[in-house]
Motif scaffolding. Sequence first.
Motif, PDB file in Angstrom:
ATOM      1  N   CYS A   1       6.799  -7.804 -15.871  1.00 24.32           N
ATOM      2  CA  CYS A   1       6.620  -6.376 -15.618  1.00 24.32           C
ATOM      3  C   CYS A   1       6.018  -6.133 -14.233  1.00 24.32           C
ATOM      4  O   CYS A   1       6.457  -5.248 -13.498  1.00 24.32           O
ATOM      5  CB  CYS A   1       5.735  -5.776 -16.709  1.00 24.32           C
ATOM      6  N   PHE A   2       5.028  -6.930 -13.876  1.00 26.23           N
ATOM      7  CA  PHE A   2       4.422  -6.774 -12.550  1.00 26.23           C
ATOM      8  C   PHE A   2       5.388  -7.185 -11.448  1.00 26.23           C
ATOM      9  O   PHE A   2       5.396  -6.590 -10.365  1.00 26.23           O
ATOM     10  CB  PHE A   2       3.125  -7.580 -12.468  1.00 26.23           C
ATOM     11  N   THR A   3       6.207  -8.187 -11.721  1.00 25.10           N
ATOM     12  CA  THR A   3       7.220  -8.579 -10.739  1.00 25.10           C
ATOM     13  C   THR A   3       8.230  -7.461 -10.524  1.00 25.10           C
ATOM     14  O   THR A   3       8.621  -7.153  -9.383  1.00 25.10           O
ATOM     15  CB  THR A   3       7.946  -9.856 -11.202  1.00 25.10           C
ATOM     16  N   GLN A   4       8.669  -6.839 -11.618  1.00 21.71           N
ATOM     17  CA  GLN A   4       9.596  -5.716 -11.499  1.00 21.71           C
ATOM     18  C   GLN A   4       8.955  -4.565 -10.727  1.00 21.71           C
ATOM     19  O   GLN A   4       9.600  -3.958  -9.868  1.00 21.71           O
ATOM     20  CB  GLN A   4      10.034  -5.239 -12.885  1.00 21.71           C
ATOM     21  N   MET A   5       7.696  -4.267 -11.024  1.00 22.86           N
ATOM     22  CA  MET A   5       6.993  -3.217 -10.296  1.00 22.86           C
ATOM     23  C   MET A   5       6.966  -3.514  -8.801  1.00 22.86           C
ATOM     24  O   MET A   5       7.184  -2.624  -7.968  1.00 22.86           O
ATOM     25  CB  MET A   5       5.569  -3.075 -10.824  1.00 22.86           C
ATOM     26  N   TYR A   6       6.705  -4.757  -8.454  1.00 30.32           N
ATOM     27  CA  TYR A   6       6.644  -5.157  -7.043  1.00 30.32           C
ATOM     28  C   TYR A   6       7.967  -4.883  -6.335  1.00 30.32           C
ATOM     29  O   TYR A   6       8.001  -4.290  -5.252  1.00 30.32           O
ATOM     30  CB  TYR A   6       6.281  -6.641  -6.957  1.00 30.32           C
ATOM     31  N   PHE A   7       9.068  -5.291  -6.948  1.00 26.74           N
ATOM     32  CA  PHE A   7      10.367  -5.101  -6.308  1.00 26.74           C
ATOM     33  C   PHE A   7      10.801  -3.639  -6.310  1.00 26.74           C
ATOM     34  O   PHE A   7      11.425  -3.168  -5.354  1.00 26.74           O
ATOM     35  CB  PHE A   7      11.425  -5.971  -6.989  1.00 26.74           C
ATOM     36  N   VAL A   8      10.479  -2.907  -7.370  1.00 24.12           N
ATOM     37  CA  VAL A   8      10.832  -1.479  -7.427  1.00 24.12           C
ATOM     38  C   VAL A   8      10.219  -0.727  -6.253  1.00 24.12           C
ATOM     39  O   VAL A   8      10.906   0.004  -5.528  1.00 24.12           O
ATOM     40  CB  VAL A   8      10.385  -0.867  -8.769  1.00 24.12           C
ATOM     41  N   HIS A   9       8.931  -0.915  -6.030  1.00 29.51           N
ATOM     42  CA  HIS A   9       8.250  -0.155  -4.972  1.00 29.51           C
ATOM     43  C   HIS A   9       8.553  -0.727  -3.588  1.00 29.51           C
ATOM     44  O   HIS A   9       8.622   0.030  -2.610  1.00 29.51           O
ATOM     45  CB  HIS A   9       6.754  -0.125  -5.250  1.00 29.51           C
ATOM     46  N   SER A  10       8.749  -2.027  -3.501  1.00 33.24           N
ATOM     47  CA  SER A  10       9.104  -2.620  -2.210  1.00 33.24           C
ATOM     48  C   SER A  10      10.462  -2.119  -1.745  1.00 33.24           C
ATOM     49  O   SER A  10      10.634  -1.713  -0.584  1.00 33.24           O
ATOM     50  CB  SER A  10       9.107  -4.144  -2.314  1.00 33.24           C
ATOM     51  N   LEU A  11      11.440  -2.138  -2.643  1.00 32.81           N
ATOM     52  CA  LEU A  11      12.787  -1.696  -2.274  1.00 32.81           C
ATOM     53  C   LEU A  11      12.813  -0.202  -1.954  1.00 32.81           C
ATOM     54  O   LEU A  11      13.527   0.232  -1.045  1.00 32.81           O
ATOM     55  CB  LEU A  11      13.764  -2.017  -3.404  1.00 32.81           C
ATOM     56  N   GLY A  12      12.026   0.587  -2.700  1.00 28.65           N
ATOM     57  CA  GLY A  12      11.953   2.008  -2.391  1.00 28.65           C
ATOM     58  C   GLY A  12      11.381   2.268  -1.017  1.00 28.65           C
ATOM     59  O   GLY A  12      11.878   3.129  -0.268  1.00 28.65           O
ATOM     60  N   ALA A  13      10.328   1.524  -0.647  1.00 29.67           N
ATOM     61  CA  ALA A  13       9.721   1.688   0.671  1.00 29.67           C
ATOM     62  C   ALA A  13      10.655   1.205   1.775  1.00 29.67           C
ATOM     63  O   ALA A  13      10.771   1.840   2.837  1.00 29.67           O
ATOM     64  CB  ALA A  13       8.395   0.933   0.725  1.00 29.67           C
TER      65      ALA A  13
END
Length: 327
Positions: free
Chosen positions: A98-110
């Motif tokens: 879940c934390f890995t997904q959160m990391y990629f979600v916000h990284s890709l959005g930025a």
Amino acid sequence: MKFTNTTNIKDFIIMGFPGLPPAYYNLVSVLLLLLFLAIVVGNTFILTVIVRERTLHKPTYLIFFHIAMTDIAFAAVTLPKIIARYWWNDMISSFGTCFTQMYFVHSLGAVHSFLLLIMALDRFIAIWFPFRYPAVVTNTTICIACVLCWVITFILMMGVVLHALTLPYCNQNVIMQCYCDHVSITRLGCGEGVTYVLDVALANALFTLLVPLAFIIFSYFSIIVGALKMSQAERSHKVMSTCAPQIFTTCLYYVPRCFVYLSYNLGFTFSVQARVVITMMYSLLPALVNPAIYCLKTQDIKMALTQRFRKGRSRIAHRTDRKGALK
């Protein structure tokens, strides 16, 4: 409720669309799968066209290339899990996953946000400094700028995720969302540091959203002002050929997000169901629509595809004529 200082949960439960009747699970999973395939196929098509057509090896299309990669990556990070949730009722996501997904979600959005900033800067220089543009904006400089966007953003977002990991997660583990994002996770944290972690993350989100947006608005406003000083024929061609696709993609990305942020700040509240649907729409709609915008609104891509189609037809006709002659 009494909280402990240690994390004692191992999994998060992804609810997806709260309140959705089980009778619609199969339909939703099929629709999400079709959405995923459309995003992957459409953006892969754009990547292939840009790579294979030498006429598109230009700074603007290199930016399109990187944006298409973020769209594919974002869909790959978010959609498979929610599809599995409704297809196989797989609602469990491990703590680390879940934390890995959160990391990629916000990284890709930025990364997507800063790529739109580079795209606006590219158009600004092209309109206002056309004679210096070939020397200043080259394939090399754009590649370096785009790679720096990826690298720096992924490094900065690591700090945001590690900050969220400092919170203990004690009793609640249900995420009212289709994927793990920062707000949904950190609101499940316990202790006195939750508000501080949320405030820091909000400041980071506003920086990655509003700073690029401020320059993008300034850039396109300047471009429109510059276009108004041109002759009528030159103005319409210049604006449509250089700015229309970028303005469309930028609006698709920023307008829904700004609407949500302004609504919250002005006191408007959404139901949980509406919030989840709105989040999914502004997260995935641009990735779905962007390939069509590039193909229909970008003159060079349209010309490249038209020429490719005509060559294909001529080859087929030539082969048919040769077979007829041999007979």
